[in-house]
Design an enzyme around this catalytic site. Structure first.
Site, short mmCIF file in Angstrom:
data_model
loop_
_atom_site.label_atom_id
_atom_site.label_comp_id
_atom_site.label_asym_id
_atom_site.label_seq_id
_atom_site.Cartn_x
_atom_site.Cartn_y
_atom_site.Cartn_z
N ASP A 1 -13.55 -6.53 23.92
CA ASP A 1 -13.64 -6.45 22.47
C ASP A 1 -15.01 -5.91 22.08
O ASP A 1 -16.04 -6.28 22.65
CB ASP A 1 -13.40 -7.83 21.84
CG ASP A 1 -13.12 -7.74 20.36
OD1 ASP A 1 -11.97 -8.01 19.96
OD2 ASP A 1 -14.04 -7.39 19.58
N ILE A 2 -15.03 -5.01 21.10
CA ILE A 2 -16.27 -4.36 20.68
C ILE A 2 -17.22 -5.33 19.96
O ILE A 2 -18.43 -5.08 19.89
CB ILE A 2 -15.93 -3.13 19.79
CG1 ILE A 2 -17.01 -2.08 19.84
CG2 ILE A 2 -15.61 -3.53 18.37
CD1 ILE A 2 -16.60 -0.73 19.26
N HIS B 1 -2.12 -7.26 19.89
CA HIS B 1 -3.12 -7.46 20.95
C HIS B 1 -3.32 -8.94 21.18
O HIS B 1 -3.32 -9.74 20.25
CB HIS B 1 -4.46 -6.77 20.60
CG HIS B 1 -4.93 -7.03 19.21
ND1 HIS B 1 -4.40 -6.39 18.11
CD2 HIS B 1 -5.85 -7.89 18.74
CE1 HIS B 1 -4.99 -6.83 17.02
NE2 HIS B 1 -5.88 -7.76 17.36
N HIS C 1 -5.89 -11.66 22.32
CA HIS C 1 -7.30 -11.95 22.56
C HIS C 1 -7.41 -12.94 23.72
O HIS C 1 -6.66 -13.93 23.76
CB HIS C 1 -7.93 -12.62 21.34
CG HIS C 1 -8.04 -11.78 20.10
ND1 HIS C 1 -9.21 -11.14 19.75
CD2 HIS C 1 -7.14 -11.49 19.13
CE1 HIS C 1 -9.02 -10.50 18.59
NE2 HIS C 1 -7.78 -10.70 18.20
N GLY D 1 -5.80 -12.92 9.79
CA GLY D 1 -6.96 -12.04 9.96
C GLY D 1 -6.70 -10.84 10.84
O GLY D 1 -7.64 -10.25 11.37
N GLN D 2 -5.42 -10.46 10.98
CA GLN D 2 -5.14 -9.26 11.80
C GLN D 2 -5.79 -8.05 11.13
O GLN D 2 -5.60 -7.81 9.93
CB GLN D 2 -3.63 -9.04 11.94
CG GLN D 2 -3.30 -7.87 12.87
CD GLN D 2 -1.80 -7.66 13.09
OE1 GLN D 2 -0.97 -8.29 12.42
NE2 GLN D 2 -1.46 -6.77 14.01
N SER D 3 -6.57 -7.31 11.92
CA SER D 3 -7.26 -6.14 11.36
C SER D 3 -6.84 -4.84 12.05
O SER D 3 -7.06 -3.77 11.51
CB SER D 3 -8.78 -6.32 11.46
OG SER D 3 -9.18 -6.43 12.80
#
Ligand code: AMP
Ligand code: ZN
Length: 114
Positions: A30-31, A100, A102, A93-95
């Protein structure tokens, strides 16, 4: 060409720190990590959210869970444990609208989540 960010990572059009790849999935760091280990495991096939999956997708979704477990083990979290999360929809909070999983580990994670 898809406009989906994670499809672009699958297609290697935009870079990511890819740590695992097979026929069905790709996993990358994750960035904006929220824990010492924060990986994202995604299906290569575009699926928008939990709301759009069908019974056709159960094989790949089961597979990403197994890949997530294997990567958590590989990163040394067998004993300490880890958390697997799929955010689906705005309240969660899906952006990024490519499903995906986590993988969070490496620190004590609180519950309930924020
Ligand atoms: P979510 O809020 O559940 O949709 O999670 C999206 C995740 O994608 C967030 O944790 C972001 O930090 C992460 N993310 C966004 N863009 C990238 C990128 N280019 N490479 C890796 N992770 C990303
Ligand atoms: Zn996509």
């Amino acid at each position: 060409m898809s406009t989906c960010l994670f499809c672009k990572i699958v297609q290697k059009v935009i870079p990511a720190k890819i740590i695992f790849e097979d026929k069905l999935t790709i996993a990358f760091k994750d960035i904006n990590p929220q824990a010492p280990t924060h990986l994202l495991v995604i299906p290569k096939k575009h699926m928008e959210s939990m709301e759009t999956i069908t019974s056709q997708d159960t094989n790949v979704l089961g597979h990403i869970i197994l890949v997530a477990r294997n990567l958590a083990q590989k990163e040394g979290h067998t004993k300490g444990g880890y958390r697997l999360i799929i955010n689906s929809g705005p309240d969660a909070g899906q952006s990024v609208f490519h499903i995906h999983l986590h993988v969070l580990a490496g620190r004590k994670l609180t519950w309930p989540p924020g």
